[in-house]
Design an enzyme around this catalytic site. Structure first.
Site, PDB file in Angstrom:
ATOM      1  N   HIS A  25       3.690   1.928  16.114  1.00 33.95           N
ATOM      2  CA  HIS A  25       2.418   1.266  15.841  1.00 33.95           C
ATOM      3  C   HIS A  25       1.776   0.841  17.159  1.00 33.95           C
ATOM      4  O   HIS A  25       1.993  -0.279  17.626  1.00 33.95           O
ATOM      5  CB  HIS A  25       2.631   0.039  14.957  1.00 33.95           C
ATOM      6  CG  HIS A  25       3.235   0.338  13.624  1.00 33.95           C
ATOM      7  ND1 HIS A  25       4.562   0.675  13.473  1.00 33.95           N
ATOM      8  CD2 HIS A  25       2.682   0.352  12.382  1.00 33.95           C
ATOM      9  CE1 HIS A  25       4.811   0.880  12.192  1.00 33.95           C
ATOM     10  NE2 HIS A  25       3.694   0.688  11.501  1.00 33.95           N
ATOM     11  N   HIS A 260      -3.204   2.502  13.761  1.00 27.55           N
ATOM     12  CA  HIS A 260      -2.336   1.432  13.277  1.00 27.55           C
ATOM     13  C   HIS A 260      -0.872   1.832  13.292  1.00 27.55           C
ATOM     14  O   HIS A 260      -0.041   1.144  13.894  1.00 27.55           O
ATOM     15  CB  HIS A 260      -2.745   1.012  11.861  1.00 27.55           C
ATOM     16  CG  HIS A 260      -1.965  -0.151  11.331  1.00 27.55           C
ATOM     17  ND1 HIS A 260      -0.649  -0.077  10.933  1.00 27.55           N
ATOM     18  CD2 HIS A 260      -2.325  -1.450  11.130  1.00 27.55           C
ATOM     19  CE1 HIS A 260      -0.233  -1.251  10.524  1.00 27.55           C
ATOM     20  NE2 HIS A 260      -1.228  -2.105  10.629  1.00 27.55           N
ATOM     21  N   GLU A 413      10.201 -21.213  -3.154  1.00 27.80           N
ATOM     22  CA  GLU A 413      11.541 -20.702  -2.866  1.00 27.80           C
ATOM     23  C   GLU A 413      11.556 -19.771  -1.660  1.00 27.80           C
ATOM     24  O   GLU A 413      12.450 -19.854  -0.810  1.00 27.80           O
ATOM     25  CB  GLU A 413      12.093 -19.968  -4.090  1.00 27.80           C
ATOM     26  CG  GLU A 413      12.314 -20.842  -5.301  1.00 27.80           C
ATOM     27  CD  GLU A 413      11.079 -20.994  -6.181  1.00 27.80           C
ATOM     28  OE1 GLU A 413      11.170 -21.667  -7.222  1.00 27.80           O
ATOM     29  OE2 GLU A 413      10.015 -20.435  -5.818  1.00 27.80           O
ATOM     30  N   HIS A 475      15.108 -17.770 -17.853  1.00 26.03           N
ATOM     31  CA  HIS A 475      15.860 -18.610 -16.924  1.00 26.03           C
ATOM     32  C   HIS A 475      17.355 -18.292 -16.902  1.00 26.03           C
ATOM     33  O   HIS A 475      18.103 -18.942 -16.181  1.00 26.03           O
ATOM     34  CB  HIS A 475      15.675 -20.090 -17.286  1.00 26.03           C
ATOM     35  CG  HIS A 475      14.360 -20.653 -16.854  1.00 26.03           C
ATOM     36  ND1 HIS A 475      13.160 -20.072 -17.175  1.00 26.03           N
ATOM     37  CD2 HIS A 475      14.048 -21.751 -16.103  1.00 26.03           C
ATOM     38  CE1 HIS A 475      12.171 -20.786 -16.669  1.00 26.03           C
ATOM     39  NE2 HIS A 475      12.679 -21.808 -16.003  1.00 26.03           N
TER      40      HIS A 475
END
Length: 666
Positions: A25, A260, A413, A475
């Site tokens: 890149h 890129h 999280e 869950h």
């Protein structure tokens, strides 16, 4: 020496390195060259001769695909990264892999590539600096006093993680965190305006950041002034928005996505050299430019000055100085082993019937006085994860200058895990963080990065199975424990009682080069009696918990809450005249590290095996073989009281008995 020549040195090494590899890149490093000159020439405090100097500034290249930028800077400033390594960019076993790798290249502070995580690590590093400064600095003795800088691009900004960690950085007022945003408007797919229309400066102002807008990223003096202003304000983290042209210098590809993620191509490299007035051979940097970039003398001077200050600090505060050095080396206290062993004896003596999440909290409570480097936390679930301990001090905005050792991450999280990685990488702190096992999915890539980098955060994952019951299948983890075990270098423990949970914590604390995931129950589990040899064997990951007289006809392998089912099944089978051995295997990772002879004593050849775990069955066939059986769950759970869900899904002692009878019958 002109600033343009310094920037062009980065462009030369970048386009030549990428072209030699025929992969990479080049665009971002070429576009950020002047930004790098401003930071590395005029602000960054570092010593190439000692990449681990405790009070160095931290530099994180969050847009890690631009790796030739940091490799060029490390090489030019004098790190142990010779030119031959740049010529081997992206080649097998070189020190210049396609994305920066921590522990592989001197001077690289963190592994980056998955976008946004470098920013998360930088937030962790900046918070670590603030907490350590509060703990160790004394009037007239500022031994912890450095900045964290990060370069990031549009991709980092688009990743949701950038929201999580930047919001926290604003709340914590991390004034020594300075992010330079390479706003070039290009990603691999092209111009980002069709899919990225955020008002990024306003977004960061809403987080509570100091935002410096509209900086010409190709004007070294302008970037320099912006960094100086960021350091001077001293109240908030700063985002410096630098407008750049990706691939600057390339006559035909600058400003396009063509530059890129692909080499310029031989012809465009030649055209770029001509446009920039470069006549030197590939990879050739003049002696004058090299001398101007060389930071070794200045770095040595800065570190020597700090060492003098630290010597004065040691004279005034010898105990603090010794503790600081221990912490930065990552060593445990001299009395840790003896006192930890004593605490384990107390756990054994109590023989408590409690949930392993509570066992974990008890372990934290016992170990925290031995580990002042502990920094705990939870993603908004502390009352459920039980990650707090008596004597912990919250890290709060109003009192953050006074430090603390417990962090409320909110419902973030992924951000929590990335910040914990930053703590480990900075040094001086040992982080752990909690959430429900199901939500490890949100944090998964940062967990993987910790394992890849061989650092040692601890993840406290509670509510480990269908034992969650009424919360239902959203869950109730099924595949999570199995897939975490698949992550190389991640030590996953699923203890069956307080004794195994405490040993799991001991092992996690003692790990130097592996993260640990603790998989813990919400429901109470019975204490399992053991002798001293069995307690010592827990560390080996798998051991004989309850044997039979004579040669067993089968072996039952179990973990966590299912160990009790295995014991019950053994008793039923014994009454039927079928002698079986019960093996508890809280850590497959630790068990696999034992020698073949030990593993053979636990799982003897030729004896059929049944494994039982309230989760995915796939991973257990490595132990039971195709002729064995696994009592587990390969479907999503059900909503209902836990006992009823266990019975409905067949995680029962009766099912284990039936499986053993089946394999024994052949």
């Amino acid at each position: 020496m002109s600033l343009t020549s310094l920037a062009h040195a980065i462009r030369i090494l970048t386009m030549d390195g990428v072209q030699a590899a025929n992969s990479g890149h080049p665009g971002a490093p070429m576009g950020m060259a002047e930004m790098a000159v401003a930071l590395w020439q005029r602000h960054l405090k570092h010593n190439p001769a000692d990449p681990k100097w405790a009070d160095r500034d931290r530099f994180v290249l969050s847009n890690g695909h631009a790796s030739m930028l940091i490799y060029s800077l490390l090489h030019l400033t004098g790190y142990d990264l010779p030119l031959d390594e740049l010529k081997k960019f992206r080649q097998l076993h070189s020190k210049t892999p396609g994305h920066p790798e921590y522990g592989h290249t001197p001077g690289v502070e963190t592994t980056t590539g998955p976008l946004g995580q470098g920013l998360g690590n930088a937030v962790g590093m900046a918070l670590a600096e603030k907490l350590l400064a509060a703990e160790f600095n004394r009037p007239g003795h500022a031994i912890v006093d450095h900045y964290t800088y990060t370069f990031l691009g549009d991709g980092c900004m688009m990743e949701g993680l950038s929201h999580e960690v930047s919001s926290l950085a604003g709340v914590w007022k991390l004034s020594k965190l300075i992010a330079l945003y390479d706003d070039n408007g290009i990603s691999i797919d092209g111009h980002v305006t069709d899919w990225f229309g955020d008002d990024t400066p306003k977004r960061f102002e809403a987080y509570g950041w100091n935002v410096i807008r509209n900086i010409d990223g190709h004007d070294v003096d302008a970037v320099d002034r912006a960094i100086a202003a960021a350091k001077a304000q001293g109240e908030k983290p700063t985002l410096i928005c630098c407008k750049t042209v990706i691939g600057k210098g390339s006559p035909n590809k600058a400003g396009t996505h063509d530059v890129h993620g692909a080499p310029l191509g031989k012809d465009e490299v030649a055209a770029t050299r001509a446009a920039l007035g470069i006549t030197a051979a590939p990879f050739e940097i003049s002696a004058e430019v090299r001398a101007a970039w060389d930071a070794r003398t200045e770095g040595a001077r800065r570190q020597a000055a700090w060492s003098e200050r630290f010597a004065a600090y040691r004279a005034a505060h010898p105990d603090l100085a010794a503790e600081f050095e221990r912490r930065m080396k990552g060593e445990l206290r001299a009395d840790y082993a003896a006192k930890s062993a004593q605490a384990l004896d107390e756990v054994v003596g109590k023989a408590e019937v409690i949930a392993t999440r509570k066992s974990s909290q008890n372990a934290i409570q016992a170990l925290a006085p031995l580990l002042p480097e502990f920094v705990g936390g939870s993603a908004d679930l502390a009352p459920s994860n039980l990650t707090r301990w008596k004597g912990s001090r919250d890290v709060l905005p109003a009192s953050i200058a006074e430090g603390g050792n417990y962090i409320h991450y909110g419902v973030r999280e992924f951000g929590m895990a990335a910040i914990m990685n930053g703590f480990c990488l900075h040094g001086g702190l040992r982080p752990f963080g909690g959430t429900f096992l199901m939500f490890s999915e949100y944090a998964r890539n940062a967990i993987r990065m910790a394992a890849l980098m061989r650092i040692n955060p601890v993840y406290v994952f509670t509510h480990d199975s269908i034992g969650v019951g009424e919360d239902g299948p959203t869950h109730q983890p099924i595949e999570q424990t199995a897939t975490l075990r698949m992550v190389p270098n991640l030590d996953v423990w699923r203890p069956c009682d307080s004794v195994e949970a405490f040993v799991a914590w001991q092992v996690a604390v003692e790990h130097e080069a592996s993260p640990t995931a603790l998989i813990l129950t919400r429901q109470n589990l019975p204490h399992q009696p053991r002798d001293g040899g069995q307690i010592a064997a827990i560390r080996k990951g798998g051991y004989v918990l309850k044997d039979c007289a004579g040669t067993p006809k089968a072996v039952i392998i179990a973990t966590g809450s299912e160990v009790a089912l295995a014991i019950a099944a053994q008793e039923t089978l014994a009454a039927k005249g079928i002698a079986v051995r019960v093996v508890s295997m809280p850590s497959c990772f630790a068990f696999e590290k034992q020698d073949a002879a030990y593993r053979e004593t636990v799982l003897p050849r030729g004896v059929p095996r049944v494994a039982v775990e309230a989760g995915s069955t796939a991973g257990w066939y490595r132990y039971v073989g195709l002729d064995g059986m696994v009592v587990g769950i390969d479907r999503f759970g059900e909503c209902g009281p836990a006992a009823q869900v266990f019975d409905y899904l067949g995680i029962t002692a009766a099912k284990v008995v039936a499986a053993v009878e089946n394999i024994v019958a052949g």
